[in-house]
Design a protein around this motif. Structure first.
Motif, PDB file in Angstrom:
ATOM      1  N   LYS A   1       6.008  -2.319  -9.556  1.00 16.43           N
ATOM      2  CA  LYS A   1       6.386  -0.925  -9.812  1.00 16.43           C
ATOM      3  C   LYS A   1       6.455  -0.163  -8.505  1.00 16.43           C
ATOM      4  O   LYS A   1       5.921  -0.591  -7.478  1.00 16.43           O
ATOM      5  CB  LYS A   1       5.388  -0.266 -10.764  1.00 16.43           C
ATOM      6  CG  LYS A   1       3.950  -0.345 -10.305  1.00 16.43           C
ATOM      7  CD  LYS A   1       3.007   0.101 -11.391  1.00 16.43           C
ATOM      8  CE  LYS A   1       1.535  -0.033 -10.961  1.00 16.43           C
ATOM      9  NZ  LYS A   1       1.159  -1.432 -10.711  1.00 16.43           N
TER      10      LYS A   1
ATOM     11  N   MET B   1       9.196  -2.197  -4.924  1.00 15.39           N
ATOM     12  CA  MET B   1       8.287  -2.489  -6.026  1.00 15.39           C
ATOM     13  C   MET B   1       7.379  -3.653  -5.646  1.00 15.39           C
ATOM     14  O   MET B   1       7.846  -4.658  -5.088  1.00 15.39           O
ATOM     15  CB  MET B   1       9.083  -2.845  -7.288  1.00 15.39           C
ATOM     16  CG  MET B   1       9.849  -1.682  -7.886  1.00 15.39           C
ATOM     17  SD  MET B   1      10.655  -2.104  -9.461  1.00 15.39           S
ATOM     18  CE  MET B   1      12.057  -3.067  -8.871  1.00 15.39           C
TER      19      MET B   1
ATOM     20  N   GLY C   1       9.572   0.296 -13.052  1.00 11.30           N
ATOM     21  CA  GLY C   1       8.743  -0.878 -13.250  1.00 11.30           C
ATOM     22  C   GLY C   1       9.577  -2.067 -13.685  1.00 11.30           C
ATOM     23  O   GLY C   1      10.577  -1.926 -14.393  1.00 11.30           O
TER      24      GLY C   1
END
Length: 456
Positions: free
Chosen positions: A238, A271, A185
């Motif tokens: 994330k 992400m 993350g």
């Protein structure tokens, strides 16, 4: 109990007073679990408990027969400051907002060793980095001295969930392997001056339909990216992925063990999450666009370890590891793609061009009664280039000392503790595009690792 109370007090003080989650060698923790951390990060050729599955899974077979539960926490506090070489102004990374919440990451694992077979699974932090400069420093000033009030901060956290096995082929050779689920993350708030954006465009590092829109503003001074959540772990963007490692140990004698392990580079998805792009204009003010962002191909590097341990006698243990971390392939650019809700887009590649890194870790342990006292150190080459240093990504420390202990409450339960200090590292970046004006970054840090294990 007085010792444990002191540890608990230290943990609380670090959690509440330190201001940046960071790792040691770039984005990777030095050592996994308190035993390895206290011995300079060495872990390839001796028993470091359940955390061995994060370096060399073959070491699980060095653990006693039976089952073990491992519960712990890593807490890291960094002392980071940035100085403008042009004006002399300074800003330190402090708790300017709630970008990251508590600066801690969990450890939890279960290991089963029966006969020649060892099995284990767990969750361990692999690494991270973070800064918190607020919105009132020179880093939040756009070109022409325009104050924006926009935040500059970051937080990267990578968690590994390994499933590991080891097998003793004979009384000398043991092999091991793991398959890891990886969660990553990232939070980012970052202002770039219009001169930085222009430099990136000139280098062919920016494209998309928003480029002519930004260029068409009457007095563009800068652009600000924001994708962040004010949560302890949850992040603005994330992704999940896979990793793994292979390892072996060879007992040269009953007192001397050689080890080798290879951690594969991660295979993480891009992400993604919600984001806001804010154009800063000297006449029109702040123009914000909401949308979606992707940080593409942000991977953890492969790593090769060789280690040795030697039991001098019943009390003294010596260990050493040599590691090669392959950053060059993993961290070439920070590749950001933003798509506004109206469909317009912009893609930016911030250059990083990291170098592969070599590190030496060493440790010593001394056992007396219920106590094991440990110490160690680590020296590593620098992976980050000064010309691509970002104020929000100051992953510069590369020299460390460590200390720690274990205390055996009973034959089945103990506590392990480690402290590691990274000496201050200074680095200057005088060139665009990753800084608008020359900056000097100073970075040192303290980290703690605490774990309780119970055997049955």
């Amino acid at each position: 109990m007085r010792v444990l109370f002191g540890i608990a007090t230290t943990v609380v003080l670090v959690t509440t007073s330190q201001t940046a989650l960071a790792t040691s060698d770039v984005f990777r923790f030095v050592g996994h679990g308190p035993i390895s951390t206290a011995m300079g990060g060495s872990a390839t050729a001796f028993d470091v408990g359940a955390a061995g599955m994060m370096t060399n899974p073959a070491t699980l077979s060095l653990m006693p027969q039976g089952s073990e539960i491992h519960l712990g926490v890593d807490i890291v506090g960094a002392n980071i400051s940035v100085k403008s070489q042009a004006t002399g102004e300074k800003v330190s990374s402090r708790n300017h907002s709630k970008n990251r919440g508590p600066y801690a990451a969990p450890q939890a694992a279960y290991v089963y060793h029966s006969g020649p077979l060892g099995l284990g699974f767990g969750i361990f932090p692999q690494g991270g980095i973070g800064t918190e400069y607020g919105g009132n420093s020179f880093l939040s000033r756009a070109n022409g001295g325009l104050e924006t009030g926009l935040e500059n901060s970051s937080r990267l956290l990578t968690l590994n969930i390994p499933f590991a096995a080891s097998y003793e082929i004979n009384d000398k050779l043991t092999v091991g392997a793991s398959v890891d689920a990886i969660w990553q993350g990232l939070n980012v708030n970052m202002l770039m001056g219009a001169d930085q954006v222009g430099s990136l465009i000139g280098a062919g590092r920016v494209n998309g339909s928003l480029v002519p829109v930004l260029a068409g503003l009457p007095d563009l001074r800068g652009a600000h990216f924001s994708f962040s959540k004010n949560k302890p772990v949850a992040s603005g963007v994330k992704a999940w992925g896979l990793g793994g490692r292979l390892g072996l140990i060879y007992k040269v004698t009953e007192k001397t063990i050689l080890g080798a392990a290879y951690t594969m580079g991660s295979r993480l998805a891009d992400m993604d999450g919600d984001a806001t792009l804010t154009a800063v204009d000297g006449m029109a003010g702040h123009i914000s666009l909401a949308g979606k962002v992707k940080v593409r191909n942000f991977q953890t590097p492969a790593q090769l370890n060789f280690g040795i341990s030697h039991q001098l006698n019943d009390r003294w243990l010596l260990t050493a590891d040599v590691s090669r971390v392959f950053w060059k392939r993993a961290m070439k650019d920070i590749d950001i793609g933003f798509t506004a809700n109206n469909g317009a887009d912009i893609n930016i590649r911030l250059p990083q061009n990291y170098k592969d890194q070599t590190a030496l870790s060493f440790g010593v342990a001394y056992q007396t009664g219920r106590w094991v006292l440990r110490g160690g150190g680590r020296f590593a080459t620098q992976a980050l280039r000064s010309s691509t240093l970002l104020a929000v990504v100051p992953a510069t420390p590369n020299t460390f000392v460590s200390a720690g202990f274990s205390y055996q409450f009973s034959p089945v339960s103990k506590v392990d503790f480690a402290w590691m200090y990274s000496f201050e590292k200074k680095m200057i970046n005088s060139s665009q595009p990753n800084t608008s004006e020359p900056i000097k970054v100073r970075h040192s840090q303290n980290s703690l690792s605490l774990a309780y294990t119970h055997r049955f």
